[in-house]
Design a protein around this motif. Sequence first.
Motif, PDB file in Angstrom:
ATOM      1  N   VAL A   1      -1.435  -3.443  -0.307  1.00  0.00           N
ATOM      2  CA  VAL A   1      -1.670  -2.671  -1.521  1.00  0.00           C
ATOM      3  C   VAL A   1      -1.514  -1.202  -1.153  1.00  0.00           C
TER       4      VAL A   1
ATOM      5  N   CYS B   1      -9.246   2.125  -3.839  1.00  0.00           N
ATOM      6  CA  CYS B   1      -8.660   1.138  -4.758  1.00  0.00           C
ATOM      7  C   CYS B   1      -8.812   1.564  -6.211  1.00  0.00           C
TER       8      CYS B   1
ATOM      9  N   LEU C   1       2.328  -4.011  -2.975  1.00  0.00           N
ATOM     10  CA  LEU C   1       2.077  -3.901  -4.408  1.00  0.00           C
ATOM     11  C   LEU C   1       1.279  -2.629  -4.649  1.00  0.00           C
ATOM     12  N   SER C   2       1.349  -2.114  -5.848  1.00  0.00           N
ATOM     13  CA  SER C   2       0.559  -0.931  -6.175  1.00  0.00           C
ATOM     14  C   SER C   2      -0.174  -1.090  -7.498  1.00  0.00           C
ATOM     15  N   ASP C   3      -0.232  -2.333  -8.006  1.00  0.00           N
ATOM     16  CA  ASP C   3      -0.825  -2.522  -9.328  1.00  0.00           C
ATOM     17  C   ASP C   3      -1.714  -3.762  -9.458  1.00  0.00           C
TER      18      ASP C   3
ATOM     19  N   LEU D   1      -6.144   3.601  -8.042  1.00  0.00           N
ATOM     20  CA  LEU D   1      -5.037   2.937  -8.734  1.00  0.00           C
ATOM     21  C   LEU D   1      -5.468   2.641 -10.167  1.00  0.00           C
TER      22      LEU D   1
ATOM     23  N   TYR E   1      -9.217  -2.827 -12.182  1.00  0.00           N
ATOM     24  CA  TYR E   1     -10.369  -2.903 -13.082  1.00  0.00           C
ATOM     25  C   TYR E   1     -11.574  -3.540 -12.407  1.00  0.00           C
TER      26      TYR E   1
ATOM     27  N   SER F   1      -4.476   0.590 -12.250  1.00  0.00           N
ATOM     28  CA  SER F   1      -4.435  -0.839 -12.591  1.00  0.00           C
ATOM     29  C   SER F   1      -5.702  -1.579 -12.201  1.00  0.00           C
TER      30      SER F   1
ATOM     31  N   ARG G   1      -2.817  -9.894  -9.515  1.00  0.00           N
ATOM     32  CA  ARG G   1      -1.847  -8.995 -10.133  1.00  0.00           C
ATOM     33  C   ARG G   1      -1.283  -9.683 -11.361  1.00  0.00           C
TER      34      ARG G   1
ATOM     35  N   CYS H   1      -0.519 -14.032 -14.486  1.00  0.00           N
ATOM     36  CA  CYS H   1      -1.119 -13.400 -13.309  1.00  0.00           C
ATOM     37  C   CYS H   1      -0.893 -14.272 -12.080  1.00  0.00           C
TER      38      CYS H   1
ATOM     39  N   VAL I   1      -5.016  -5.903 -10.409  1.00  0.00           N
ATOM     40  CA  VAL I   1      -6.065  -5.772 -11.423  1.00  0.00           C
ATOM     41  C   VAL I   1      -7.421  -6.049 -10.779  1.00  0.00           C
TER      42      VAL I   1
END
Length: 184
Positions: free
Chosen positions: A75, A128, A102-104, A131, A135, A133, A90, A66, A106
């Motif tokens: 984002v 957000c 970025l689009s992913d 997305l 969490y 991804s 990420r 990461c 965490v």
Amino acid sequence: MSDPAAARMTSDEFIAWAIEQPKGHRYELVAGEIVTMVLERRAHALTKFHIARRLAEAAERHELPCEVYPDGMAVEIDATTIYEPDALVRCGPVPPPDTIKLSDPVIVLEVLSPSTRGRDAGAKLVDCFRLPSVYHYLIVRTEDRDIIHHARNADGTILTQIIRDGDLRLEPPGITVTGLFPAA
């Protein structure tokens, strides 16, 4: 584009426009409209740096693939919405060095400020979590040293807890963050 406020933009148009803006100016794109970000207060800047550093230390300690990005990374939520969080985590393969958006992520981190409080705790939070991804969405309140932790469960529900002290466990990616706030 001479007057960006006059026309709605796509995320690609926004990135091209934003790159051409004077250094030190920051913007986000919300539903095709440019939003200017204001200068930060000392507490805001130090808090986001401190927590981003703690996130990076935790990822290293747990030996995870990461990366922690301070503000500056875009984002992309969809074709007309791009945010610039105060920090993000990420995981996965390392993107190319010239990556701008970025689009992913965490984990997304926002430190509240008077000018962004409503958006950070409202539309940006909801966007957000669009997305798959994402969490964890962390909202930091510098005035009372609270972290509002919104976490997506495996079934997709979002649970919220308020962290005032102690450690913060973030699954995924599988890290425990300690020392969340800088010394007062």
